[in-house]
Design a protein around this motif. Structure first.
Motif, PDB file in Angstrom:
ATOM      1  N   ASP A 250       0.848  -1.185   0.000  1.00 39.21           N
ATOM      2  CA  ASP A 250       0.000   0.000   0.000  1.00 39.21           C
ATOM      3  C   ASP A 250       0.887   1.239   0.000  1.00 39.21           C
ATOM      4  OD1 ASP A 250      -2.277  -1.529   0.066  1.00 39.21           O
ATOM      5  OD2 ASP A 250      -2.454  -1.471   2.256  1.00 39.21           O
ATOM      6  N   TYR A 251       0.504   2.220  -0.795  1.00 36.68           N
ATOM      7  CA  TYR A 251       1.268   3.466  -0.881  1.00 36.68           C
ATOM      8  C   TYR A 251       0.306   4.634  -0.972  1.00 36.68           C
ATOM      9  CZ  TYR A 251       3.703   7.324  -3.234  1.00 36.68           C
ATOM     10  OH  TYR A 251       4.168   8.559  -3.578  1.00 36.68           O
ATOM     11  N   ASP A 252       0.546   5.653  -0.147  1.00 33.42           N
ATOM     12  CA  ASP A 252      -0.301   6.843  -0.147  1.00 33.42           C
ATOM     13  C   ASP A 252       0.528   8.019   0.351  1.00 33.42           C
ATOM     14  OD1 ASP A 252      -3.232   8.042  -0.065  1.00 33.42           O
ATOM     15  OD2 ASP A 252      -2.225   8.660   1.774  1.00 33.42           O
ATOM     16  N   SER A 253       0.678   9.053  -0.501  1.00 31.51           N
ATOM     17  CA  SER A 253       1.501  10.193  -0.107  1.00 31.51           C
ATOM     18  C   SER A 253       1.049  11.442  -0.845  1.00 31.51           C
ATOM     19  CB  SER A 253       2.986   9.918  -0.404  1.00 31.51           C
ATOM     20  OG  SER A 253       3.810  10.965   0.077  1.00 31.51           O
ATOM     21  N   ASN A 254       1.324  12.586  -0.245  1.00 34.24           N
ATOM     22  CA  ASN A 254       1.075  13.847  -0.921  1.00 34.24           C
ATOM     23  C   ASN A 254       2.157  14.844  -0.557  1.00 34.24           C
ATOM     24  OD1 ASN A 254      -0.050  15.604   1.458  1.00 34.24           O
ATOM     25  ND2 ASN A 254      -1.197  13.678   1.551  1.00 34.24           N
ATOM     26  N   LEU A 255       2.406  15.777  -1.465  1.00 33.51           N
ATOM     27  CA  LEU A 255       3.450  16.786  -1.292  1.00 33.51           C
ATOM     28  C   LEU A 255       2.861  18.145  -1.658  1.00 33.51           C
ATOM     29  CD1 LEU A 255       7.149  16.551  -2.400  1.00 33.51           C
ATOM     30  CD2 LEU A 255       5.775  18.511  -3.122  1.00 33.51           C
ATOM     31  N   THR A 256       3.051  19.126  -0.776  1.00 31.15           N
ATOM     32  CA  THR A 256       2.498  20.457  -1.009  1.00 31.15           C
ATOM     33  C   THR A 256       3.591  21.496  -0.807  1.00 31.15           C
ATOM     34  OG1 THR A 256       0.330  19.735  -0.210  1.00 31.15           O
ATOM     35  CG2 THR A 256       0.720  22.104  -0.342  1.00 31.15           C
ATOM     36  N   GLY A 257       3.669  22.458  -1.737  1.00 32.61           N
ATOM     37  CA  GLY A 257       4.654  23.521  -1.628  1.00 32.61           C
ATOM     38  C   GLY A 257       4.022  24.881  -1.834  1.00 32.61           C
ATOM     39  N   LEU A 258       4.419  25.846  -1.018  1.00 27.69           N
ATOM     40  CA  LEU A 258       3.952  27.222  -1.154  1.00 27.69           C
ATOM     41  C   LEU A 258       5.173  28.126  -1.253  1.00 27.69           C
ATOM     42  CD1 LEU A 258       1.645  29.288  -1.174  1.00 27.69           C
ATOM     43  CD2 LEU A 258       1.787  29.359   1.332  1.00 27.69           C
ATOM     44  N   THR A 259       5.247  28.910  -2.327  1.00 25.73           N
ATOM     45  CA  THR A 259       6.433  29.717  -2.624  1.00 25.73           C
ATOM     46  C   THR A 259       6.041  31.166  -2.862  1.00 25.73           C
ATOM     47  OG1 THR A 259       7.521  27.806  -3.639  1.00 25.73           O
ATOM     48  CG2 THR A 259       8.410  29.975  -4.174  1.00 25.73           C
ATOM     49  N   ALA A 260       6.858  32.075  -2.349  1.00 23.35           N
ATOM     50  CA  ALA A 260       6.704  33.506  -2.625  1.00 23.35           C
ATOM     51  C   ALA A 260       8.034  34.025  -3.143  1.00 23.35           C
ATOM     52  CB  ALA A 260       6.299  34.258  -1.356  1.00 23.35           C
ATOM     53  N   ARG A 261       7.972  34.761  -4.256  1.00 26.00           N
ATOM     54  CA  ARG A 261       9.188  35.284  -4.891  1.00 26.00           C
ATOM     55  C   ARG A 261       9.023  36.784  -5.120  1.00 26.00           C
ATOM     56  NH1 ARG A 261      13.359  32.714  -7.307  1.00 26.00           N
ATOM     57  NH2 ARG A 261      14.532  33.783  -8.926  1.00 26.00           N
ATOM     58  N   LEU A 262       9.894  37.574  -4.499  1.00 26.26           N
ATOM     59  CA  LEU A 262       9.849  39.023  -4.568  1.00 26.26           C
ATOM     60  C   LEU A 262      11.056  39.500  -5.370  1.00 26.26           C
ATOM     61  CD1 LEU A 262       7.998  41.255  -3.290  1.00 26.26           C
ATOM     62  CD2 LEU A 262       9.776  41.508  -1.535  1.00 26.26           C
ATOM     63  N   SER A 263      10.835  40.294  -6.417  1.00 30.85           N
ATOM     64  CA  SER A 263      11.934  40.693  -7.288  1.00 30.85           C
ATOM     65  C   SER A 263      11.824  42.158  -7.671  1.00 30.85           C
ATOM     66  CB  SER A 263      11.979  39.827  -8.550  1.00 30.85           C
ATOM     67  OG  SER A 263      10.788  39.944  -9.292  1.00 30.85           O
ATOM     68  N   GLN A 264      12.999  42.770  -7.861  1.00 29.62           N
ATOM     69  CA  GLN A 264      13.082  44.136  -8.351  1.00 29.62           C
ATOM     70  C   GLN A 264      14.450  44.323  -8.990  1.00 29.62           C
ATOM     71  OE1 GLN A 264      13.695  47.519  -5.676  1.00 29.62           O
ATOM     72  NE2 GLN A 264      11.947  48.550  -6.655  1.00 29.62           N
ATOM     73  N   GLY A 265      14.471  44.780 -10.230  1.00 32.85           N
ATOM     74  CA  GLY A 265      15.739  45.015 -10.900  1.00 32.85           C
ATOM     75  C   GLY A 265      16.575  43.757 -10.993  1.00 32.85           C
ATOM     76  N   ASN A 266      17.779  43.795 -10.414  1.00 28.99           N
ATOM     77  CA  ASN A 266      18.722  42.679 -10.527  1.00 28.99           C
ATOM     78  C   ASN A 266      18.604  41.666  -9.402  1.00 28.99           C
ATOM     79  OD1 ASN A 266      19.924  43.897 -12.789  1.00 28.99           O
ATOM     80  ND2 ASN A 266      21.105  45.243 -11.455  1.00 28.99           N
ATOM     81  N   LEU A 267      17.696  41.886  -8.457  1.00 27.85           N
ATOM     82  CA  LEU A 267      17.610  41.039  -7.273  1.00 27.85           C
ATOM     83  C   LEU A 267      16.267  40.324  -7.189  1.00 27.85           C
ATOM     84  CD1 LEU A 267      19.262  43.261  -4.530  1.00 27.85           C
ATOM     85  CD2 LEU A 267      19.899  40.899  -5.023  1.00 27.85           C
ATOM     86  N   ALA A 268      16.298  39.107  -6.647  1.00 26.87           N
ATOM     87  CA  ALA A 268      15.068  38.375  -6.353  1.00 26.87           C
ATOM     88  C   ALA A 268      15.267  37.597  -5.058  1.00 26.87           C
ATOM     89  CB  ALA A 268      14.702  37.428  -7.483  1.00 26.87           C
ATOM     90  N   TYR A 269      14.230  37.588  -4.236  1.00 24.79           N
ATOM     91  CA  TYR A 269      14.251  36.877  -2.958  1.00 24.79           C
ATOM     92  C   TYR A 269      13.125  35.849  -2.974  1.00 24.79           C
ATOM     93  CZ  TYR A 269      16.641  41.267  -1.890  1.00 24.79           C
ATOM     94  OH  TYR A 269      17.481  42.358  -1.921  1.00 24.79           O
ATOM     95  N   THR A 270      13.437  34.615  -2.584  1.00 19.32           N
ATOM     96  CA  THR A 270      12.456  33.541  -2.621  1.00 19.32           C
ATOM     97  C   THR A 270      12.379  32.843  -1.273  1.00 19.32           C
ATOM     98  OG1 THR A 270      12.927  33.155  -4.972  1.00 19.32           O
ATOM     99  CG2 THR A 270      11.747  31.419  -3.793  1.00 19.32           C
ATOM    100  N   ILE A 271      11.161  32.607  -0.812  1.00 22.71           N
ATOM    101  CA  ILE A 271      10.893  31.782   0.360  1.00 22.71           C
ATOM    102  C   ILE A 271       9.967  30.653  -0.087  1.00 22.71           C
ATOM    103  CG2 ILE A 271       9.816  31.636   2.635  1.00 22.71           C
ATOM    104  CD1 ILE A 271      12.382  33.139   2.747  1.00 22.71           C
ATOM    105  N   ALA A 272      10.345  29.404   0.211  1.00 23.33           N
ATOM    106  CA  ALA A 272       9.548  28.261  -0.227  1.00 23.33           C
ATOM    107  C   ALA A 272       9.376  27.277   0.931  1.00 23.33           C
ATOM    108  CB  ALA A 272      10.218  27.561  -1.412  1.00 23.33           C
ATOM    109  N   TYR A 273       8.130  26.934   1.214  1.00 22.27           N
ATOM    110  CA  TYR A 273       7.802  25.942   2.244  1.00 22.27           C
ATOM    111  C   TYR A 273       7.237  24.701   1.564  1.00 22.27           C
ATOM    112  CZ  TYR A 273       5.230  23.559   5.955  1.00 22.27           C
ATOM    113  OH  TYR A 273       4.747  22.608   6.823  1.00 22.27           O
ATOM    114  N   GLN A 274       7.669  23.527   2.033  1.00 24.41           N
ATOM    115  CA  GLN A 274       7.189  22.267   1.445  1.00 24.41           C
ATOM    116  C   GLN A 274       6.917  21.274   2.563  1.00 24.41           C
ATOM    117  OE1 GLN A 274       8.886  20.621  -2.349  1.00 24.41           O
ATOM    118  NE2 GLN A 274       9.604  18.966  -1.029  1.00 24.41           N
ATOM    119  N   THR A 275       5.850  20.500   2.413  1.00 27.64           N
ATOM    120  CA  THR A 275       5.513  19.495   3.415  1.00 27.64           C
ATOM    121  C   THR A 275       5.039  18.215   2.727  1.00 27.64           C
ATOM    122  OG1 THR A 275       4.144  19.028   5.366  1.00 27.64           O
ATOM    123  CG2 THR A 275       3.148  20.359   3.637  1.00 27.64           C
TER     124      THR A 275
END
Length: 401
Positions: A250-275
């Motif tokens: 028997d096999y049962d699994s799920n994967l969920t990810g929530l990501t936010a990416r903030l960018s301006q000009g030459n820079l980008a910042y990313t935060i990603a949560y996964q469970t």
């Protein structure tokens, strides 16, 4: 903005079409391309595990035909990898064969048919890049899939269907059927993507390996503004379960990810949560020689952070160096916890990555790409050994016609 190209490329995780991973089809003219890739890997393990050192030089010849009579064509590519350094290892690098040798492989060879302007059909050996059938292209050559792949496009989106009976590793020309417990089976999948007028992008795919496993993928990405910054919100959910006796349990699994990416000009910042939820670690593979890889923000250079009950948080920064056009820097750290393992239910591990990429902007070698990738993995001894991984990659492609 200078960062737009990178942001669009990363957003492709949520809205990518199912075209070729390495080369686009030539609609109106013939192409004969030569691709060169030098790939060096040095992977150092702790805990007495043998290290892996391998290097190869790949020569990739690619033929892309036009659509003759606006209806039918043929595409093909072959790769020869010459060994530069490496031996047979316990932990294969996929740079060379498992014996530590170079190799030659037919990477793609398929017929393409365009019955109408919005319908494309491919049949044969191909590189697939969809969430549930994703042939990894970050090694010296790519794995491939024997399939029939049909895509119908319409304003704002597309739908596609895939039928596959065999797959091949990147360093092995032979196809192997999908198999488990001594029986073969096929994989069938349907999917589609759509972009709404407000910018929301969706991508959904469902796949079944009869009597083995079934998987579903859902993605929603929404771009908006926060002051002078561009903000992209990305939600991904995957679900997998056994489909019969061939999986073996028997096999049962799920994967969920929530990501936010903030960018301006030459820079980008990313935060990603996964469970990861359900009763098992998330299994992305379809069996046999299939080399499907995760299509998620949580899958990084070495780890996918897909263990049973694992939760992870990633912080990432990207920077296009303004004084040196073509130079891109990336740093990323992913920390995980709550891993269920043989010794307990609160295991931890982490991975830190540094990536330096430079593309020549002019001159005789314009387009030459140099890339250094560094990763460090550590955590509880019962969960993961310490790993230091260094890769140096040089890419160049030219049209011979």
């Amino acid at each position: 903005m200078k960062f737009n190209k990178l942001a669009v490329a990363m957003a492709a995780l949520s809205a990518i079409s199912t075209g070729q991973a390495i080369a686009a089809e030539a609609d109106d003219q013939m192409q004969v391309n030569l691709g060169l890739r030098t790939f060096y890997m040095n992977r150092d393990f702790d805990a007495g595990i043998p290290d892996t050192i391998a290097a190869g030089q790949a020569f990739r010849a690619e033929f892309l035909s036009p659509f003759w009579n606006d209806m039918i064509g043929v595409d093909a590519s072959v790769v020869h990898v010459a060994k530069l350094e490496g031996d047979k290892t316990v932990n294969s690098s996929d740079v060379l064969t498992t014996r530590g040798d170079g190799y030659t492989t037919l990477e793609q060879a398929y017929i393409k048919i365009k019955p109408t302007d919005n319908l494309n059909i491919r049949a044969g050996r191909m590189i697939l890049m969809t969430p549930l059938l994703n042939d990894l292209t970050s090694r010296i050559s790519a794995p491939s899939t024997q399939a029939i792949h049909a895509t119908a496009s319409f304003e704002g989106g597309e739908i596609y269907g895939i039928y596959s009976d065999k797959a091949s590793m990147n360093n092995d020309e032979d196809f192997e059927a999908y198999s488990a417990n001594g029986e073969d089976y096929d994989v069938a999948s349907i999917g589609g993507s759509y972009k709404f007028a407000n910018g929301l992008s969706t991508h959904i795919q469902y796949g079944v390996a009869d009597d083995y496993q079934k998987q579903a993928y859902f993605n929603f990405a929404y771009p908006t503004k926060v002051g002078d910054y561009d903000l992209m919100l990305d939600l991904t959910h995957m679900r997998g379960e056994d489909d019969g006796d061939l999986y073996g349990r028997d096999y049962d699994s799920n994967l969920t990810g929530l990501t936010a990416r903030l960018s301006q000009g030459n820079l980008a910042y990313t935060i990603a949560y996964q469970t990861v939820g359900g009763s098992d670690a998330y299994d992305q593979k379809w069996g046999g020689a299939d080399n499907t890889q995760f299509f998620t923000w949580g899958a990084v250079q070495l780890l996918d952070f897909n263990a049973k009950d694992e939760q992870s948080l990633q912080a990432r920064i990207d920077y296009d160096v303004p004084g040196i056009p073509g130079l891109h820097l990336m740093a990323r750290h992913t920390e995980s916890w709550d891993i269920d393992h043989a010794g307990g239910d609160d295991g931890q591990r982490h991975e830190t990555n540094v990536d330096v990429k430079y593309t020549l902007q002019d001159g005789a070698a314009k387009g030459l790409n140099l890339r250094l990738r560094v990763a460090n993995v550590d955590g509880d001894d019962a969960v993961v050994p310490r790993i230091n991984d260094i890769r140096f990659i040089v890419d160049y492609k030219t049209n011979l016609l």
